[in-house]
Design an enzyme around this catalytic site. Sequence first.
Site, mmCIF file in Angstrom:
data_model
loop_
_atom_site.group_PDB
_atom_site.id
_atom_site.type_symbol
_atom_site.label_atom_id
_atom_site.label_comp_id
_atom_site.label_asym_id
_atom_site.label_seq_id
_atom_site.Cartn_x
_atom_site.Cartn_y
_atom_site.Cartn_z
ATOM 1 N N GLY A 95 0.840 -1.200 0.000
ATOM 2 C CA GLY A 95 0.000 0.000 0.000
ATOM 3 C C GLY A 95 0.870 1.243 0.000
ATOM 4 C CG ASN A 140 -4.090 4.785 9.572
ATOM 5 O OD1 ASN A 140 -4.342 5.814 8.927
ATOM 6 N ND2 ASN A 140 -2.993 4.663 10.296
ATOM 7 C CD GLN A 159 -6.753 0.511 8.157
ATOM 8 O OE1 GLN A 159 -7.627 -0.273 8.508
ATOM 9 N NE2 GLN A 159 -5.486 0.321 8.457
ATOM 10 C CB SER A 178 -2.377 -2.730 1.594
ATOM 11 O OG SER A 178 -1.420 -3.625 2.086
ATOM 12 C CB ALA A 179 -2.870 -8.196 -0.071
ATOM 13 C CG HIS A 180 -0.730 -6.235 5.296
ATOM 14 N ND1 HIS A 180 -0.703 -5.851 6.619
ATOM 15 C CD2 HIS A 180 -0.222 -5.215 4.605
ATOM 16 C CE1 HIS A 180 -0.179 -4.636 6.713
ATOM 17 N NE2 HIS A 180 0.118 -4.230 5.499
ATOM 18 C CB THR A 234 9.883 -10.864 -11.393
ATOM 19 O OG1 THR A 234 10.891 -10.761 -12.399
ATOM 20 C CG2 THR A 234 9.138 -12.178 -11.549
ATOM 21 C CB CYS A 254 5.369 3.034 21.439
ATOM 22 S SG CYS A 254 4.438 1.580 20.963
HETATM 23 C C1 LIG Z 1 -1.465 -0.053 6.349
HETATM 24 C C2 LIG Z 1 -1.718 1.239 5.667
HETATM 25 C C3 LIG Z 1 -0.888 1.693 4.625
HETATM 26 C C4 LIG Z 1 0.366 0.962 4.225
HETATM 27 O O1 LIG Z 1 0.106 -0.237 3.570
HETATM 28 P P1 LIG Z 1 1.315 -1.331 3.544
HETATM 29 O O2 LIG Z 1 0.835 -2.364 2.593
HETATM 30 O O3 LIG Z 1 1.440 -1.826 4.949
HETATM 31 O O4 LIG Z 1 2.531 -0.635 3.076
HETATM 32 C C5 LIG Z 1 -1.198 2.869 3.998
HETATM 33 N N1 LIG Z 1 -2.274 3.579 4.341
HETATM 34 C C6 LIG Z 1 -3.116 3.178 5.320
HETATM 35 C C7 LIG Z 1 -4.308 3.994 5.649
HETATM 36 C C8 LIG Z 1 -2.859 2.007 6.023
HETATM 37 O O5 LIG Z 1 -3.668 1.629 7.012
#
Ligand SMILES: *Cc1c(COP(=O)(O)O)cnc(C)c1O
Length: 392
Positions: A71, A151, A179, A199-201, A237, A325
């Site tokens: 992301g 977030n 988010q 972002s996938a995670h 790749t 932190c």
């Molecule tokens: C987690 C997050 C990102 C970053 O995504 P990553 O895949 O962890 O680099 C960017 N913007 C927001 C609002 C996020 O919560």
Amino acid sequence: MDKIYFDNAATTYVRPEVLDIMLPFFSERYGNPSSIYEIARDSKKALEHAREQVAKALGAQPEEIFFTGSGTEADNWAIRGIADLYKNRGNHIITSSIEHHAVLHTCQYLDKNGFETTYLPVDGDGLISLEDLEKAIRPSTTLITIMTANNEIGTLQPVKEIGEIARKRGIAFHTDAVQAVGHVPIDVKAMNIDLLSLSAHKLYGPKGVGVLFVKKGVPLKPLIFGGGQERNRRAGTENVAGIVALGAAIELASGELGEESARLSKIRDKIIDGILSSIPHTRLNGSREKRLPNNVNISFQFIEGESLLLLLDMKGIYASSGSACTSGSLDPSHVLLAIGLPHETAHGSLRLTLGRGSTEEQADYLLQELPAIVSRLRDMSPLYEDYLKRKG
Ligand SMILES: *Cc1c(COP(=O)(O)O)cnc(C)c1O
């Protein structure tokens, strides 16, 4: 009770059905999609299927989807790609003061290199004002980048209206929807979005894979140079396994979105109402109505969020606080300061972000344990002692 994971805004687990789909791409289906023999064509096909899945979830066309390494990369690419492309036309960018650091730090870098960014303020709920946005626009403005969902406090911005303003003025509009995607409905056409990051995670896919949606006809300079992958726009790749997983995860999330967001909103409201009614000197951060279904963010006066996290951890509850932190500093969050919290209140903030594993029973357990933890910390707090003395 099992551990309770209330930190889904930090990351989510990979859904088992998604893991099953991605695993073969590390072993027997290992072809490079740029090659031409059979296992390569197999990878290429899987890649393009994932592109269709992502496009469908966003109301986009497959050729508008570009896979990235995160992301963060998608945010960097959108902002630098547009700023760079139009630098002879104008050097002005508009964003908000509560963006993720992937956006803020990119804008700050550009500010040091000939660009000028306006950081729009937000109100007490974390919302930008459309009037402020209109007023901030200059002839030199080439990009507006404002997040869909925050977030930390979960506030949802009026993306459609922002997009309308941008379009009317001929300015590119990017939104960080990391988010939001998979959690609230997104339609890039209806919402007037030119560029969107995800972002996938954050939606039950793996870490290290993201997407930048780029509307057809919107030009964009590349950020990563090398081979001709992603139609010559993002070299390197492809992370085939990750991309395949993202496609599967986003399709599943879209299918379940209505039901899951209703389920989570109910647990969210139970936690918010439960905390505010059982613990004095607390406040909800972020908008009550325009809010992600899975976000709770509450400030507890007179205590430190970090100590709260530690005691919650001892009770098996994983959460997050309002200070950075993790980066080794104890600066209060820029988001909480931007919505007007004094430093002390920002320091005593707790973020609970729900997910697929969250249940009513977990909420009950949290509500049962939290009052005693907060009392215990307040009993040790010089700030609270001062307050009691002043009160007499
Ligand atoms: C987690 C997050 C990102 C970053 O995504 P990553 O895949 O962890 O680099 C960017 N913007 C927001 C609002 C996020 O919560």
